[in-house]
Design an enzyme around this catalytic site. Sequence first.
Site, short mmCIF file in Angstrom:
data_model
loop_
_atom_site.label_atom_id
_atom_site.label_comp_id
_atom_site.label_asym_id
_atom_site.label_seq_id
_atom_site.Cartn_x
_atom_site.Cartn_y
_atom_site.Cartn_z
N HIS A 106 69.40 22.02 24.37
CA HIS A 106 69.59 20.78 25.15
C HIS A 106 68.80 19.63 24.50
O HIS A 106 67.90 19.05 25.14
CB HIS A 106 69.19 20.98 26.62
CG HIS A 106 69.76 19.91 27.51
ND1 HIS A 106 70.04 20.10 28.83
CD2 HIS A 106 70.09 18.61 27.27
CE1 HIS A 106 70.51 18.99 29.37
NE2 HIS A 106 70.55 18.07 28.43
N GLU A 159 69.48 26.78 32.31
CA GLU A 159 68.51 26.44 31.27
C GLU A 159 67.08 26.62 31.77
O GLU A 159 66.81 26.35 32.94
CB GLU A 159 68.72 24.99 30.84
CG GLU A 159 70.07 24.81 30.17
CD GLU A 159 70.41 23.35 29.92
OE1 GLU A 159 69.53 22.47 30.03
OE2 GLU A 159 71.58 23.09 29.62
N ASP A 187 75.00 22.91 23.51
CA ASP A 187 73.69 22.30 23.69
C ASP A 187 73.18 22.54 25.11
O ASP A 187 72.02 22.27 25.41
CB ASP A 187 73.79 20.79 23.42
CG ASP A 187 72.42 20.10 23.39
OD1 ASP A 187 71.47 20.68 22.83
OD2 ASP A 187 72.30 18.99 23.95
N ARG A 225 81.63 6.95 28.41
CA ARG A 225 80.96 6.31 27.27
C ARG A 225 80.74 7.29 26.13
O ARG A 225 81.00 7.00 24.96
CB ARG A 225 79.60 5.77 27.70
CG ARG A 225 79.61 4.72 28.77
CD ARG A 225 78.15 4.43 29.10
NE ARG A 225 77.97 3.43 30.13
CZ ARG A 225 77.89 3.71 31.43
NH1 ARG A 225 78.00 4.96 31.87
NH2 ARG A 225 77.70 2.75 32.30
N ILE A 226 80.22 8.47 26.48
CA ILE A 226 79.89 9.45 25.43
C ILE A 226 81.17 10.03 24.82
O ILE A 226 81.29 10.14 23.59
CB ILE A 226 78.96 10.55 26.00
CG1 ILE A 226 77.60 9.93 26.35
CG2 ILE A 226 78.79 11.69 25.01
CD1 ILE A 226 76.65 10.85 27.13
N SER A 276 90.69 13.19 31.65
CA SER A 276 89.73 12.58 32.57
C SER A 276 90.35 12.63 33.95
O SER A 276 91.55 12.90 34.07
CB SER A 276 89.48 11.11 32.22
OG SER A 276 88.59 11.00 31.15
N ARG A 303 77.13 19.48 30.44
CA ARG A 303 76.34 20.31 31.33
C ARG A 303 76.90 21.73 31.30
O ARG A 303 78.12 21.91 31.29
CB ARG A 303 76.39 19.78 32.77
CG ARG A 303 75.54 18.54 33.03
CD ARG A 303 74.05 18.84 32.97
NE ARG A 303 73.22 17.69 33.27
CZ ARG A 303 72.72 16.86 32.35
NH1 ARG A 303 72.96 17.04 31.06
NH2 ARG A 303 71.96 15.83 32.72
C1 8YV Z 1 68.01 14.70 28.60
C2 8YV Z 1 70.43 14.62 29.37
O1 8YV Z 1 67.69 15.85 27.90
O2 8YV Z 1 70.58 12.33 29.79
C3 8YV Z 1 70.91 13.45 30.12
O3 8YV Z 1 71.66 13.65 31.08
O4 8YV Z 1 70.85 15.70 29.59
C4 8YV Z 1 69.43 14.44 28.30
O5 8YV Z 1 69.51 13.18 27.76
C5 8YV Z 1 67.53 14.85 29.98
O6 8YV Z 1 68.03 13.97 30.89
C6 8YV Z 1 66.02 14.71 30.00
O7 8YV Z 1 65.50 15.55 30.89
#
Ligand code: 8YV
Length: 321
Positions: free
Chosen positions: A279, A261, A256, A154-155, A174, A232
């Site tokens: 992030h 982290e 990001d 989706r993203i 993919s 990630r």
């Molecule tokens: C959020 C994310 O920062 O949706 C995710 O997988 O990495 C981010 O949208 C995170 O989930 C919130 O802790």
Amino acid sequence: MSRRILQVGPLKPSLAATLTERYDALVLPDDDTRAAFLAEHGPSIGAVVTTGRTGVPADLMAQLPALGAIVNFGVGYDTTDVEAAAARGVLISNTPDVLTDCVADTAIGLTIDTLRRLSDADRFVRRGDWPEAGTYPLTRKVSGKRVGIVGLGRIGQAIATRLEAFGCPISYHSRREVTGSPYIYAASPADLAADVDILVVATSGGSGTQHLVDRQVLEALGPEGYLINIARGSVVDQDALVDLLRTGGIAGAGLDVYTDEPTVPADLMALDNVVLLPHLASGTVETRAAMEQLALDNLDRWLADGTVLTPVPEVTPRGAS
Ligand code: 8YV
């Protein structure tokens, strides 16, 4: 079914408050009282609410024998042990779709910032360098650049759609070729990287994608290539990335997300050919409110009928085929 909820890890304050005020909810302590807390309350927990930052590892799950659902605030749930959940018949829900726009917007912003050096130029103005230097050094054009997307979910799709407006030829890698996609498929991340100017990482995290973008992929991207990661940190070999950024093996990166982290290696912070974000991709008032609502809707649905609205694909809901 036990209706008691456990909050695992920090949550958005309004979500934590709602859980405490409207549900029979406890908060898992993070100090030396944790073991005693779990011994006392673990057996009564029916559902966990957590985020991708914390998740539910197998050892915690084992201490929650009545657990029926893990409600994850966020689309990524790589910190939760999906196999252990499946083995125990524990449902997992996440918050897809509602954050797609913001994460894709961030990828575009990060791409422009990295190539056009907007953040660095802002520092140049604030330092008072402009009058002395006269002009800021020339940067790199974004429009028309060849972009490769790792993970056309989706993203990834939303990023591609935005980049089409920039006249960018788009290719992707993919696990499987996406039927009907107008974009060019590459059989491996290295093949993809070799043919693009910008590599955007948009795949999910977890063991299946650990270091999918390794040194070989980054070397294929090459000295003129840029890496953008809004997925990630685990997907990219961060040590190799830092090494290649330092030695000119790739041109720059916009990140990001990181391996560990919120730790960002000093070596990375010392570089000026990177843009470093904390992030924040989904972090807007609108999107976080939508994620919160979807998490609560999932919890309510589970309390109502034992299902969830947006189950993660790896764990099939009970009763579904
Ligand atoms: C959020 C994310 O920062 O949706 C995710 O997988 O990495 C981010 O949208 C995170 O989930 C919130 O802790």
